[in-house]
Design an enzyme around this catalytic site. Structure first.
Site, short mmCIF file in Angstrom:
data_model
loop_
_atom_site.label_atom_id
_atom_site.label_comp_id
_atom_site.label_asym_id
_atom_site.label_seq_id
_atom_site.Cartn_x
_atom_site.Cartn_y
_atom_site.Cartn_z
N THR A 96 14.98 52.62 -16.84
CA THR A 96 13.88 51.64 -16.92
C THR A 96 14.46 50.37 -17.50
O THR A 96 14.62 50.24 -18.71
CB THR A 96 12.72 52.17 -17.77
OG1 THR A 96 12.26 53.41 -17.22
CG2 THR A 96 11.57 51.17 -17.79
N LEU A 173 6.32 48.65 -10.40
CA LEU A 173 5.32 49.72 -10.38
C LEU A 173 5.47 50.61 -11.61
O LEU A 173 4.47 51.02 -12.23
CB LEU A 173 5.46 50.53 -9.10
CG LEU A 173 4.50 51.71 -8.90
CD1 LEU A 173 3.05 51.25 -8.96
CD2 LEU A 173 4.79 52.41 -7.57
N LYS A 174 6.70 50.90 -12.00
CA LYS A 174 6.95 51.74 -13.19
C LYS A 174 6.40 51.08 -14.45
O LYS A 174 5.79 51.73 -15.31
CB LYS A 174 8.45 51.99 -13.34
CG LYS A 174 8.87 52.67 -14.64
CD LYS A 174 8.43 54.11 -14.72
CE LYS A 174 8.76 54.76 -16.06
NZ LYS A 174 10.19 54.94 -16.30
N LEU A 175 6.58 49.77 -14.58
CA LEU A 175 6.09 49.07 -15.77
C LEU A 175 4.56 49.11 -15.84
O LEU A 175 3.99 49.27 -16.93
CB LEU A 175 6.59 47.64 -15.80
CG LEU A 175 8.10 47.46 -15.99
CD1 LEU A 175 8.46 45.98 -15.98
CD2 LEU A 175 8.59 48.12 -17.28
N ASN A 178 3.72 52.63 -16.90
CA ASN A 178 4.05 52.85 -18.31
C ASN A 178 3.11 52.09 -19.24
O ASN A 178 2.87 52.51 -20.38
CB ASN A 178 5.49 52.44 -18.58
CG ASN A 178 6.46 53.59 -18.38
OD1 ASN A 178 6.11 54.61 -17.80
ND2 ASN A 178 7.69 53.43 -18.85
#
Length: 296
Positions: A96, A173-175, A178
């Site tokens: 990440t 998208l991950k942020l 998260n």
């Protein structure tokens, strides 16, 4: 291309070790490196070849998978690996790293002839160990047959977020995902802390919302870790959560969005780490509500 690959895993912390183990169990030849070699050594019993240097780990690999602390760590490690990288190899970048760092990592890939896949994952220790992560991936369609066996070995689902890894669609998208995880974790800790302060049985609060629209499995899972003092080994450590929270805040600031909850979550994680909870599960942000370290 055979579906049995030679894969290098650079970084064998909580997530990287589990990914290396599942790749080996899937029949791939796996070489692993970790900055602290002792953390990688247990993987040898699973048939993983432990390397002394990043360059040694990546030699002749079809796929290089990085699962390190942050973007600068990933870039530094790949620079150490550079002399042995095979042009045309796929780089599955699962750290990440944040929006800004993805461009630097993709530029390195271009300079060294690597096929770059921006591929962070959703999940913590338990799904990682079970090979049940969700892989968020962005990268060229023509190379996906090479990386698919890797994604299948470490995850239960792959969500494609674009064909240009350099655009960072998977990281973005991950942020977003998260940001939700961190908000819920912080809110859960504050609810438990308030219950303690008001002499309310926290189990009574959990029973009150059970089965209703305010209920969620994640709340129970994180609350149980605090209430049952099961914060180690961590599913996802406080220090790493603090780093991710800062990346989220930076991404928002860089795009003109103020993220007050993410900023507060970052501060709570950092405060908990300063209190000595950095290596515990991120649910230990609960303790940031107190000036001392009370039991739950």
């Amino acid at each position: 291309m055979t579906d049995k690959l030679t894969v290098s895993v650079l970084g064998t912390g909580i997530m990287g070790a589990a990914m290396a183990r599942n790749l080996a169990r899937a029949g791939h030849t796996v070489h692993a490196w970790n900055r602290t070699r002792a953390k990688a050594e247990p993987l040898a019993t699973e048939g993983v070849h432990i390397a002394d240097t990043p360059a040694q780990a990546v030699r002749d690999s079809d796929v290089v998978l990085t699962m390190l602390y942050d973007g600068p760590a990933a870039l530094d490690t790949m620079r150490q690996a550079a002399p042995a990288l095979r042009p045309g190899a796929a780089w599955v970048q699962s750290t990440t790293a944040g929006v800004e760092a993805v461009g630097d990592l993709a530029a390195f890939a271009r300079e060294h002839g690597l096929v770059f896949y921006d591929a962070p994952v959703l999940g913590t220790r338990q799904p990682a160990e079970a090979g049940q992560l969700t892989v968020l991936a962005a990268g060229p369609a023509e190379g996906r047959d090479t990386v698919k066996p890797v994604f299948d070995a470490v995850g239960a689902r792959t969500v494609w977020a674009g064909e240009d890894g350099a655009a960072g669609g998977a990281t973005r998208l991950k942020l977003v995902a998260n940001s939700w995880v961190l908000a819920v974790t912080a809110a859960a800790g504050e609810a438990l802390a308030l219950a303690k302060a008001l002499d309310v049985d926290p189990r009574g609060f959990l029973d009150l919302i059970a089965g209703g629209p305010l209920d969620m499995g994640y709340l129970h899972a994180k609350s149980d870790l605090v209430l049952e003092d099961r914060l180690t080994p961590p599913q996802f450590a406080v220090t790493t959560a603090a780093k991710d929270a800062r990346l989220i805040v930076e991404a928002g600031t860089g795009h003109g969005v103020r993220l007050d909850v993410a900023e507060a979550a970052a501060a709570r994680m950092e405060r908990a780490a300063a209190q000595g909870h950095g290596d515990e599960d991120m649910a230990a942000a609960y303790f940031a509500s107190f000036d001392d370290n009370p039991s739950a």
